[in-house]
Scaffold this motif. Structure first.
Motif, short mmCIF file in Angstrom:
data_model
loop_
_atom_site.label_atom_id
_atom_site.label_comp_id
_atom_site.label_asym_id
_atom_site.label_seq_id
_atom_site.Cartn_x
_atom_site.Cartn_y
_atom_site.Cartn_z
N ASP A 110 0.85 -1.19 0.00
CA ASP A 110 0.00 0.00 0.00
C ASP A 110 0.89 1.24 0.00
OD1 ASP A 110 -2.29 -1.60 0.14
OD2 ASP A 110 -2.22 -1.67 2.32
N VAL A 111 0.61 2.16 -0.91
CA VAL A 111 1.45 3.34 -1.10
C VAL A 111 0.59 4.59 -1.05
CG1 VAL A 111 3.06 4.52 -2.65
CG2 VAL A 111 3.02 2.00 -2.56
N THR A 112 1.02 5.56 -0.26
CA THR A 112 0.37 6.88 -0.27
C THR A 112 1.42 7.93 -0.59
OG1 THR A 112 0.68 7.17 2.13
CG2 THR A 112 -1.41 6.22 1.38
N ILE A 113 1.02 8.91 -1.39
CA ILE A 113 1.91 10.00 -1.82
C ILE A 113 1.24 11.30 -1.39
CG2 ILE A 113 3.04 11.10 -3.78
CD1 ILE A 113 2.75 8.40 -5.26
N THR A 114 1.90 12.04 -0.51
CA THR A 114 1.29 13.24 0.09
C THR A 114 2.24 14.42 0.04
OG1 THR A 114 0.15 11.77 1.65
CG2 THR A 114 0.11 14.14 2.12
N PRO A 115 1.89 15.51 -0.66
CA PRO A 115 2.71 16.72 -0.63
C PRO A 115 2.47 17.51 0.65
CG PRO A 115 0.82 17.06 -2.05
CD PRO A 115 0.74 15.63 -1.59
N HIS A 116 3.42 18.37 1.00
CA HIS A 116 3.28 19.11 2.25
C HIS A 116 2.37 20.32 2.11
CE1 HIS A 116 6.08 22.15 0.66
NE2 HIS A 116 5.92 22.86 1.76
N LEU A 117 2.05 20.72 0.87
CA LEU A 117 1.19 21.87 0.63
C LEU A 117 0.03 21.48 -0.28
CD1 LEU A 117 3.76 24.75 0.02
CD2 LEU A 117 2.18 24.57 1.95
N GLU A 118 -1.11 22.14 -0.05
CA GLU A 118 -2.27 21.91 -0.92
C GLU A 118 -2.05 22.51 -2.30
OE1 GLU A 118 -5.33 23.79 1.28
OE2 GLU A 118 -5.66 22.10 2.63
N PHE A 119 -1.34 23.63 -2.35
CA PHE A 119 -1.04 24.25 -3.64
C PHE A 119 0.20 25.11 -3.48
CE2 PHE A 119 -4.06 27.06 -1.47
CZ PHE A 119 -3.40 28.28 -1.50
N LEU A 120 0.80 25.49 -4.61
CA LEU A 120 1.94 26.39 -4.63
C LEU A 120 1.55 27.67 -5.33
CD1 LEU A 120 4.85 23.95 -5.64
CD2 LEU A 120 4.28 24.78 -3.35
N ALA A 121 2.28 28.75 -5.01
CA ALA A 121 2.00 30.04 -5.61
C ALA A 121 2.45 30.06 -7.07
CB ALA A 121 2.70 31.15 -4.84
N ALA A 122 1.63 30.60 -7.92
CA ALA A 122 2.01 30.75 -9.33
C ALA A 122 3.00 31.90 -9.49
CB ALA A 122 0.76 31.01 -10.17
N ASP A 123 3.78 31.81 -10.54
CA ASP A 123 4.72 32.88 -10.92
C ASP A 123 5.69 33.23 -9.79
OD1 ASP A 123 3.42 33.19 -13.46
OD2 ASP A 123 1.82 34.26 -12.40
N LYS A 124 6.13 32.20 -9.07
CA LYS A 124 7.08 32.42 -7.98
C LYS A 124 8.23 31.42 -8.14
CE LYS A 124 7.57 32.39 -2.94
NZ LYS A 124 6.88 32.18 -1.65
N PRO A 125 9.45 31.89 -8.38
CA PRO A 125 10.57 30.97 -8.59
C PRO A 125 11.11 30.42 -7.26
CG PRO A 125 11.32 33.24 -8.74
CD PRO A 125 9.83 33.30 -8.56
N GLY A 126 11.86 29.32 -7.37
CA GLY A 126 12.60 28.81 -6.23
C GLY A 126 11.77 28.25 -5.10
N GLN A 127 10.65 27.60 -5.40
CA GLN A 127 9.82 27.03 -4.35
C GLN A 127 10.26 25.61 -4.02
OE1 GLN A 127 5.52 28.33 -4.23
NE2 GLN A 127 5.88 28.50 -6.42
N LYS A 128 9.94 25.21 -2.78
CA LYS A 128 10.19 23.85 -2.32
C LYS A 128 8.88 23.08 -2.25
CE LYS A 128 14.66 23.74 -1.08
NZ LYS A 128 15.60 22.72 -1.59
N LEU A 129 8.96 21.79 -2.59
CA LEU A 129 7.84 20.90 -2.35
C LEU A 129 8.39 19.64 -1.68
CD1 LEU A 129 4.77 20.43 -2.78
CD2 LEU A 129 5.41 19.05 -4.78
N PHE A 130 7.88 19.34 -0.49
CA PHE A 130 8.24 18.13 0.23
C PHE A 130 7.12 17.11 0.03
CE2 PHE A 130 10.15 21.68 2.60
CZ PHE A 130 11.49 21.31 2.56
N VAL A 131 7.47 15.92 -0.41
CA VAL A 131 6.48 14.89 -0.71
C VAL A 131 6.77 13.66 0.16
CG1 VAL A 131 5.53 13.37 -2.48
CG2 VAL A 131 6.17 15.72 -3.06
N MET A 132 5.75 13.22 0.89
CA MET A 132 5.88 12.02 1.72
C MET A 132 5.46 10.80 0.92
SD MET A 132 3.99 11.14 5.36
CE MET A 132 2.33 11.17 4.63
N LEU A 133 6.35 9.82 0.87
CA LEU A 133 6.07 8.53 0.24
C LEU A 133 5.98 7.50 1.37
CD1 LEU A 133 5.82 6.76 -2.33
CD2 LEU A 133 8.32 6.58 -2.30
N LYS A 134 4.77 7.04 1.65
CA LYS A 134 4.55 6.11 2.77
C LYS A 134 4.21 4.73 2.22
CE LYS A 134 2.04 7.55 6.25
NZ LYS A 134 0.85 7.89 7.09
#
Length: 441
Positions: A3-27
């Motif tokens: 069983d695999v779940t994939i969950t990002p740390h944010l519901e959405f990211l800001a548009a037109d904004k460089p250099g963003q981070k996205l943390f993704v949990m792979l369980k």
């Protein structure tokens, strides 16, 4: 099967904004059927028999005798049965196979081989022992395989050890590394991280009660636990296949539960180790993302392959799309996922500790600041053993303006120890932005 779940740390990211981070949990969690399929195991002990192993310990006996007693206790304990095979390799200036893979029920042959460990002495060439272990294990497909290395000194062939670790990883063989005395902790951490294994700091006297150190008197229990861990690894040889779109880069991949390991990114597919029965195994993927217009975009595709040794099968997770919503304007702040951020924080504790250890000699004030930050995060998470290790190191830096070799090992190896299982309940720890600023991620 898995069983695999994939969950990002944010519901959405800001548009037109460089250099963003996205943390993704792979369980990952083996299903009930797989968790019940106890695998056969192939367990190889690689033991340092160099001259320093004959130095006495506070137990009143040489280290080599402590190891021999611990291995004999394992044989007499019947923790392993007919489904398990044991091998024994020694190394000093050279190396030899004292016991090829042998059924664990053949106690007479195993004890005879263990007693032969006293017949050797010399320098420390660990790669020679690792090569023998790899030769024994690499063709044992669809078995839960593990190598345990015990050493008390720095090896002369570190480069060869690191190159061999890559071969262990490709073969799906985790390394558990136990060091006591004047060993090279960076090398042992590399061996465990590279192969998805574990690492322990063994101390002669348990004078650091409550920390993550293992007293040498506890060596038998530690070996028992490692054998049981191999028996519980119902999923192994995990490999992550990842493809990202242009402008998206994977910066870091870490196992964050049940213990921590930094997975190297120089080999594709990424070699991630094993998963235990009846529990989660959790990884965090850290992505850098460039500027995007407002839209819903697939930024990556990931898939898994793995072995199920107890069922003599191989499994696969078909490619899964990682989709992110980019939102224009400043109409609201995205809600962070507290479970994901809890694991990100635990991962960052290790980074803080590593940075503190590297700067302590030249900048003790900065080292203390970094350790204090790691302590604050650790208190919020509730990892008591890690907290004791941090308190020890902070006190030493404050009093002596440096970190001794022993304390450095305690805190660095402790940061690789057991982590705390997170939930999706609100977490009042440091914010994502604070963690990123403090750790440089």
């Amino acid at each position: 099967m898995l069983d695999v779940t994939i969950t990002p740390h944010l519901e959405f990211l800001a548009a037109d904004k460089p250099g963003q981070k996205l943390f993704v949990m792979l369980k990952l969690r083996p299903n009930r059927d797989v968790s019940a399929s106890r695998p056969s195991t192939s367990f190889n002990f690689v033991i340092d028999t160099s001259g320093s192993m004959y130095d006495d310990t506070d137990l009143g006996k040489p280290k080599i005798d402590v190891v021999i007693d611990a291995l004999n206790n394992l044989v007499r304990s019947h923790k392993a049965d007919s489904r398990d095979r044991i091998a024994l390799v020694q190394f000093d200036d050279s190396a030899s196979i004292l016991l090829p893979l042998t059924p664990a029920t053949d106690t007479a042959a195993i004890q005879t081989a263990i007693d032969r460990l006293r017949d050797f002495s010399g320098g420390t060439c660990m790669a020679k022992g690792m090569q023998d272990a790899l030769d024994l294990l690499q063709n044992c497909d669809l078995s839960s395989r593990r190598t345990l290395i015990f050493t008390d000194g720095e090896t002369f062939d570190e480069t060869d050890c690191r190159e061999l670790a890559i071969q262990f990883a490709k073969a799906g063989i985790p390394i558990t590394a136990l060091g006591v005395g004047d060993y090279n902790e960076d090398l042992l951490v590399y061996l465990s991280d590279r192969t998805g294994g574990r690492v322990f700091n063994v101390v002669e006297t348990a004078n650091t009660a409550g920390t993550t150190d293992i007293a040498i008197s506890e060596l038998p229990n530690t070996i028992f636990q490692e054998v049981q861990q191999a028996q519980a690894e119902v999923i192994n040889n995990l490999k992550l296949n990842l493809r990202t779109v242009k402008g998206v880069t994977l910066q870091r991949l870490s196992r964050v539960y049940p213990d921590r390991a930094d997975i190297p990114l120089d080999t594709e597919p990424y070699l991630m180790g094993s998963a235990l029965a009846n529990d989660d195994t959790v990884f965090i993927l850290e992505f850098d993302i460039d500027s995007r217009a407002g839209s819903r975009v697939r930024i990556a595709q990931l898939g898994l392959t793995y072995d199920v040794p107890g069922q003599q099968r191989r499994g696969e997770l078909p490619p899964q799309n990682l989709v992110v919503q980019f939102v224009a304007g400043r109409g609201g702040v995205a809600q962070t996922n507290p479970e994901v951020m809890g694991y990100v924080q635990q991962c960052n504790i290790g980074q803080l500790v590593d940075r503190a250890a590297s700067v302590a000699e030249n900048d003790p004030d900065q080292a203390q600041k970094l350790l204090e930050t790691a302590k604050r995060v650790t208190v919020k998470i509730g990892n008591d053993a890690m907290l004791q290790s941090l308190n020890l190191s902070i006190d030493e830096v404050r009093k002596t303006r440096k970190l001794s070799s022993g304390t450095r090992k305690t805190v660095k190896m402790g940061a690789k120890g057991k982590t705390v299982k997170m939930s999706d309940s609100p977490n009042e720890g440091l914010s994502e932005e604070q963690i990123r600023n403090l750790t440089g991620t």
